[in-house]
Design an enzyme around this catalytic site. Structure first.
Site, PDB file in Angstrom:
ATOM      1  N   SER A  39      -4.956  63.558 -10.229  1.00 30.22           N
ATOM      2  CA  SER A  39      -5.372  63.049 -11.531  1.00 30.22           C
ATOM      3  C   SER A  39      -6.001  64.180 -12.319  1.00 30.22           C
ATOM      4  O   SER A  39      -6.496  65.153 -11.742  1.00 30.22           O
ATOM      5  CB  SER A  39      -6.415  61.940 -11.333  1.00 30.22           C
ATOM      6  OG  SER A  39      -7.065  61.605 -12.537  1.00 30.22           O
ATOM      7  N   TYR A  52     -14.269  58.595  -7.784  1.00 30.45           N
ATOM      8  CA  TYR A  52     -12.831  58.694  -8.066  1.00 30.45           C
ATOM      9  C   TYR A  52     -12.441  60.159  -8.252  1.00 30.45           C
ATOM     10  O   TYR A  52     -11.468  60.639  -7.669  1.00 30.45           O
ATOM     11  CB  TYR A  52     -12.479  57.883  -9.312  1.00 30.45           C
ATOM     12  CG  TYR A  52     -11.038  58.038  -9.746  1.00 30.45           C
ATOM     13  CD1 TYR A  52     -10.031  57.299  -9.128  1.00 30.45           C
ATOM     14  CD2 TYR A  52     -10.684  58.925 -10.758  1.00 30.45           C
ATOM     15  CE1 TYR A  52      -8.703  57.449  -9.510  1.00 30.45           C
ATOM     16  CE2 TYR A  52      -9.369  59.079 -11.144  1.00 30.45           C
ATOM     17  CZ  TYR A  52      -8.385  58.343 -10.532  1.00 30.45           C
ATOM     18  OH  TYR A  52      -7.075  58.493 -10.909  1.00 30.45           O
ATOM     19  N   SER A  55     -12.378  61.997  -5.011  1.00 34.79           N
ATOM     20  CA  SER A  55     -11.200  61.660  -4.202  1.00 34.79           C
ATOM     21  C   SER A  55      -9.969  62.415  -4.692  1.00 34.79           C
ATOM     22  O   SER A  55      -9.145  62.862  -3.897  1.00 34.79           O
ATOM     23  CB  SER A  55     -10.953  60.142  -4.203  1.00 34.79           C
ATOM     24  OG  SER A  55     -10.447  59.679  -5.443  1.00 34.79           O
ATOM     25  N   LYS A  56      -9.838  62.586  -5.996  1.00 38.99           N
ATOM     26  CA  LYS A  56      -8.691  63.303  -6.537  1.00 38.99           C
ATOM     27  C   LYS A  56      -8.823  64.814  -6.332  1.00 38.99           C
ATOM     28  O   LYS A  56      -7.826  65.508  -6.169  1.00 38.99           O
ATOM     29  CB  LYS A  56      -8.478  62.944  -8.007  1.00 38.99           C
ATOM     30  CG  LYS A  56      -8.081  61.469  -8.203  1.00 38.99           C
ATOM     31  CD  LYS A  56      -6.829  61.105  -7.398  1.00 38.99           C
ATOM     32  CE  LYS A  56      -6.339  59.702  -7.715  1.00 38.99           C
ATOM     33  NZ  LYS A  56      -5.021  59.418  -7.128  1.00 38.99           N
TER      34      LYS A  56
END
Length: 149
Positions: A39, A52, A55-56
């Protein structure tokens, strides 16, 4: 902790397990192309989505590390980093940010004057999967309308 575990399981463990099971098949074939989905938040963190984003970032690290390990076996591992693509998730993130009271400047000021379409990410994936990308391994391809520039 539940949300943290959920995001890490989906975004990191899912990528890891996918590669774990496909790489042996590709090794037997002597070639293969893996395209992971990270992302724009994995390149540039965003407000209100730290886990988030982490995690990316992990997906990008896995992509680069595995690319190094398997490049000499004919397996190319790359990642796409979509950002600002018009999907149901895109709309829900916007709503979440509005509820948090923080809306990043880039939400209203898109450099290219529009958000991306899912088909534009698909075209990047098709390219990375094709022989036209035969000398690409460990590449992190932004499909974000210059959001991360």
């Amino acid at each position: 902790m539940e949300e943290y575990d959920r995001l890490m399981d989906i975004n990191v463990k899912g990528i890891f397990l996918g590669m774990k099971y496909v790489i042996p098949v590709m090794e037997k074939q002597g070639k293969g192309a893996i395209i992971n989905t990270a992302s724009s938040a994995g390149i540039r963190p965003e407000h209100s989505i730290a886990v988030y984003s982490a995690s990316k970032h992990a997906v990008i690290g896995l992509t680069k590390g595995v690319a190094i390990e398997y490049a000499n076996k004919g397996i190319r591992v790359n990642a796409v980093c979509p950002g600002g693509i018009v999907t149901p998730l895109f709309h829900s993130v916007g709503e979440t940010l509005e509820k948090s009271g923080y809306v990043p400047e880039e939400m209203s000021r898109v450099r290219m004057g529009r958000h991306g379409e899912p088909e534009e990410v698909a075209e990047a994936v098709l390219f990375l999967a094709s022989d036209k990308a035969s000398f690409m391994a460990g590449a992190i391809v932004s499909v974000d309308g210059s959001l991360t520039v």
